[in-house]
Design an enzyme around this catalytic site. Structure first.
Site, PDB file in Angstrom:
ATOM      1  CG  ASN A 109      -0.173 -12.238  -1.526  1.00 49.84           C
ATOM      2  OD1 ASN A 109      -0.850 -12.620  -2.481  1.00 49.84           O
ATOM      3  ND2 ASN A 109      -0.179 -10.981  -1.104  1.00 49.84           N
TER       4      ASN A 109
ATOM      5  CG  HIS B 286      -3.420  -1.146   7.170  1.00 51.13           C
ATOM      6  ND1 HIS B 286      -2.633  -1.699   6.204  1.00 51.13           N
ATOM      7  CD2 HIS B 286      -3.179  -1.836   8.291  1.00 51.13           C
ATOM      8  CE1 HIS B 286      -1.943  -2.702   6.733  1.00 51.13           C
ATOM      9  NE2 HIS B 286      -2.265  -2.803   7.992  1.00 51.13           N
TER      10      HIS B 286
ATOM     11  NE  ARG C 288       0.391  -0.033   7.333  1.00 49.26           N
ATOM     12  CZ  ARG C 288       0.702  -0.892   6.347  1.00 49.26           C
ATOM     13  NH1 ARG C 288       1.467  -1.947   6.609  1.00 49.26           N
ATOM     14  NH2 ARG C 288       0.256  -0.730   5.128  1.00 49.26           N
TER      15      ARG C 288
ATOM     16  CE1 TYR D  58       2.465  -3.059   1.625  1.00 44.08           C
ATOM     17  CE2 TYR D  58       3.274  -1.454   3.210  1.00 44.08           C
ATOM     18  CZ  TYR D  58       2.524  -2.579   2.916  1.00 44.08           C
ATOM     19  OH  TYR D  58       1.820  -3.188   3.906  1.00 44.08           O
TER      20      TYR D  58
ATOM     21  CG  ASP E  95       5.316  -2.003   6.648  1.00 38.18           C
ATOM     22  OD1 ASP E  95       6.561  -2.132   6.607  1.00 38.18           O
ATOM     23  OD2 ASP E  95       4.513  -2.904   6.340  1.00 38.18           O
TER      24      ASP E  95
ATOM     25  CG  HIS F  48       6.641  -3.202   2.496  1.00 42.36           C
ATOM     26  ND1 HIS F  48       6.768  -3.877   1.321  1.00 42.36           N
ATOM     27  CD2 HIS F  48       5.672  -3.842   3.172  1.00 42.36           C
ATOM     28  CE1 HIS F  48       5.896  -4.869   1.276  1.00 42.36           C
ATOM     29  NE2 HIS F  48       5.214  -4.866   2.399  1.00 42.36           N
TER      30      HIS F  48
ATOM     31  CD  GLU G  45       5.189  -3.765   9.592  1.00 40.49           C
ATOM     32  OE1 GLU G  45       4.276  -3.064  10.092  1.00 40.49           O
ATOM     33  OE2 GLU G  45       4.977  -4.630   8.735  1.00 40.49           O
TER      34      GLU G  45
ATOM     35  CD  GLU H 105       5.117  -7.830   6.593  1.00 37.23           C
ATOM     36  OE1 GLU H 105       4.426  -7.166   7.363  1.00 37.23           O
ATOM     37  OE2 GLU H 105       5.146  -7.650   5.373  1.00 37.23           O
TER      38      GLU H 105
ATOM     39  NE  ARG I 117       4.794  -6.526  11.149  1.00 42.23           N
ATOM     40  CZ  ARG I 117       3.470  -6.606  10.968  1.00 42.23           C
ATOM     41  NH1 ARG I 117       2.656  -6.559  11.982  1.00 42.23           N
ATOM     42  NH2 ARG I 117       2.991  -6.730   9.745  1.00 42.23           N
TER      43      ARG I 117
ATOM     44  CG  HIS J  24       1.777 -10.167   8.361  1.00 45.24           C
ATOM     45  ND1 HIS J  24       2.140 -11.064   7.374  1.00 45.24           N
ATOM     46  CD2 HIS J  24       1.365  -9.053   7.725  1.00 45.24           C
ATOM     47  CE1 HIS J  24       1.948 -10.500   6.190  1.00 45.24           C
ATOM     48  NE2 HIS J  24       1.492  -9.281   6.375  1.00 45.24           N
TER      49      HIS J  24
ATOM     50  CG  ASP K 282      -1.169 -11.363   2.306  1.00 47.62           C
ATOM     51  OD1 ASP K 282      -1.323 -10.172   2.618  1.00 47.62           O
ATOM     52  OD2 ASP K 282      -0.149 -12.011   2.574  1.00 47.62           O
TER      53      ASP K 282
ATOM     54  CD  GLU L 287      -0.844  -5.844   9.273  1.00 45.04           C
ATOM     55  OE1 GLU L 287       0.009  -6.733   9.450  1.00 45.04           O
ATOM     56  OE2 GLU L 287      -0.893  -5.137   8.249  1.00 45.04           O
TER      57      GLU L 287
ATOM     58  CD1 TRP M 241       6.611  -3.039  -3.938  1.00 42.38           C
ATOM     59  CD2 TRP M 241       6.050  -4.782  -2.661  1.00 42.38           C
ATOM     60  NE1 TRP M 241       5.274  -2.931  -3.647  1.00 42.38           N
ATOM     61  CE2 TRP M 241       4.922  -3.984  -2.851  1.00 42.38           C
ATOM     62  CE3 TRP M 241       5.957  -5.950  -1.896  1.00 42.38           C
ATOM     63  CZ2 TRP M 241       3.686  -4.287  -2.290  1.00 42.38           C
ATOM     64  CZ3 TRP M 241       4.746  -6.265  -1.335  1.00 42.38           C
ATOM     65  CH2 TRP M 241       3.595  -5.438  -1.534  1.00 42.38           C
TER      66      TRP M 241
HETATM   67  O1  LIG Z   1       0.600  -5.770   6.453  1.00 37.76           O
HETATM   68  C1  LIG Z   1       1.790  -5.500   6.335  1.00 37.76           C
HETATM   69  O2  LIG Z   1       2.470  -4.970   7.210  1.00 37.76           O
HETATM   70  C2  LIG Z   1       2.455  -5.821   5.066  1.00 37.76           C
HETATM   71  O3  LIG Z   1       3.599  -5.476   4.928  1.00 37.76           O
HETATM   72  C3  LIG Z   1       1.652  -6.559   4.062  1.00 37.76           C
HETATM   73  C4  LIG Z   1       2.480  -7.327   3.038  1.00 37.76           C
HETATM   74  O4  LIG Z   1       2.914  -6.475   2.033  1.00 37.76           O
HETATM   75  C5  LIG Z   1       1.626  -8.405   2.431  1.00 37.76           C
HETATM   76  O5  LIG Z   1       1.176  -9.259   3.440  1.00 37.76           O
HETATM   77  C6  LIG Z   1       2.383  -9.194   1.378  1.00 37.76           C
HETATM   78  O6  LIG Z   1       1.641 -10.297   0.966  1.00 37.76           O
HETATM   79 MG   LIG Z   2       4.535  -5.024   6.849  1.00 34.19          MG
END
Ligand SMILES: O=C(O)C(=O)C[C@H](O)[C@H](O)CO
Ligand SMILES: [Mg+2]
Length: 403
Positions: free
Chosen positions: A37, A122, A147, A159, A210, A212, A236, A262, A283, A312, A316, A339, A403
């Site tokens: 991505n 999600h 999630r 996010y 998540d 993140h 996560e 991931e 993951r 994951h 993407d 996921e 992020w």
């Molecule tokens: O699906 C998830 O748990 C993610 O954290 C998604 C990511 O932000 C995403 O795949 C980034 O490209």
């Molecule tokens: Mg994630």
């Protein structure tokens, strides 16, 4: 059998995807996902300019030898671009091998270990009440694991919170958009979110969240403790894992199960986390961790320490990756969860697939190979469009953060 040709197909049906197609002298073809991505063209060039010339004339049945050749032969090892490119080749070769055997890939890996692949969906909303409604909607659709992500009062963009429902795409602009962040606001809000979600959904649904990568280890430890009453399936990516040792601190403070991986590319990224039992779920995915060949190695190491898989599966990762992952999941003995972020109809039309969803479980289908193909004529109608993931800045002083 010999590889006669290979090509990279870059297309953007709703979002960018990089697909490698390998052809053989026996008429069998295979495809692999190589999407990274926001850095798609780097992988496309790595494959076209550096990998494809090395593949022509090789026996596609020698998957292990080709994997080692690409990994060790480049001298420069690891990293997301290299490992996504290797994954594209590896997935396409497993596709060819399974088609040659006239079997779905999971049969070739050792057959099924379960009747279906439990997936998590999600649910997200701009606030707690909208998120609770979404969680209940996912439960209604049959999901056994959900999630939950919600907007945080006082933060503009966070996010995991989409603009629409049922589809979430974070790569939202041709230059990185900017989000704002406050750990204090997030840590105040998230336990309340799960208090409300758990009360509404009941005890039997698995709940996931998540973070993140946005917390420090001690902040992560606190969140894990605060969420213990709500019995999460996993928490996560609480903190970046470049320093694997940092998970020890989180682990010492909380029994909330931890998931990470991931963005990992190889077994070396998770070796210490697994061997020291600092995580519960790994993951890593087919596309970003070197394909089926390498993912199997990671899963086998994880099995020794009772760490389970939880690959994951965001949008993407293309349907090609999803097809390969579901075959892997149906086989892998230490499976945890997969996921599943649904793709758009546009994406699904370009990548016809044998996999299906029913009552919270997915199945890869019985088509020979991994069960996913590409409609090249349709793909050509969706040219690459640059799209980047956002960046994050601390709300109080603008410092760039995770992020
Ligand atoms: O699906 C998830 O748990 C993610 O954290 C998604 C990511 O932000 C995403 O795949 C980034 O490209
Ligand atoms: Mg994630």
């Amino acid at each position: 059998m010999k590889i006669t040709a290979a090509k990279v197909i870059v297309c953007a049906p709703s979002r960018n995807f990089v697909t490698l197609k390998i052809e053989t002298d026996e008429g069998l073809t295979g495809i692999g996902d190589a999407t990274l991505n926001g850095r798609e063209l780097a992988v496309a060039s790595y494959l076209t300019d550096h990998v494809i010339p090395c593949l022509i004339g090789r026996d596609p049945q020698q998957i292990e030898d080709i994997w080692q050749y690409l990994y060790k032969g480049a001298y420069w090892r690891r990293g997301p671009v290299t490992m996504s490119a290797i994954a594209g080749v590896d997935t396409a070769l497993w596709d060819i091998k399974a088609k040659a055997a006239n079997m779905p890939l999971y049969q070739l890996l050792g057959g099924k270990s379960r009747t279906g692949v439990m997936v998590y969906g999600h649910a997200n909303g701009k606030d707690i009440s909208q998120t609770v409604d979404e969680v209940l909607r996912y439960k209604e659709m049959g999901y056994k694991a959900i999630r939950a992500q919600s907007g945080v009062p006082g933060l503009e963009k966070v996010y995991g919170v989409g603009r629409g429902t049922m589809f979430y795409e974070p790569a939202d602009a041709d230059l990185p958009s900017e989000h704002d962040w406050s750990t204090e606001k997030y840590l105040r809000h998230t336990p309340e979110l799960f208090d409300k979600v758990r009360a509404a959904v009941g005890p039997d649904i698995h709940l996931l969240h998540d973070a993140h990568h946005r917390l420090t280890p001690i902040e992560a430890a606190r969140l894990g403790k605060d969420l213990e009453p709500f019995r999460l399936f996993w928490l996560e990516d609480t903190t970046p894992a470049e320093n694997q040792e940092s998970f020890r601190l989180i682990r010492q403070h909380t029994t909330t199960p931890l998931a990470v991986g991931e963005i990992f590319n190889t077994i070396w990224d998770c070796k210490d986390l697994i061997q020291n039992q600092l995580i519960d779920y790994i993951r890593t995915t087919v596309v970003h961790a070197g394909g089926i060949t390498h993912l199997r190695r990671i899963a086998d190491l994880a099995a020794l320490y009772q760490v389970r898989t939880g690959s994951h599966g965001a949008t993407d990762l293309s349907p090609v990756c999803m097809g390969a992952a579901l075959n892997f999941d149906l086989w892998v003995p230490n499976f945890g969860i997969q996921e599943y972020m649904r793709h758009t109809d546009e994406t699904d039309a370009v990548f016809p697939h044998a996999y299906s969803f029913k009552d919270g479980f997915m199945h890869p289908g019985e088509a020979p190979g991994h069960g996913v193909t590409i409609d090249e004529a349709l793909a050509a109608k969706y040219p690459y469009k640059r799209a980047y993931l956002p960046v994050n800045r601390l709300q109080h002083d603008g410092t760039l953060t995770n992020w």
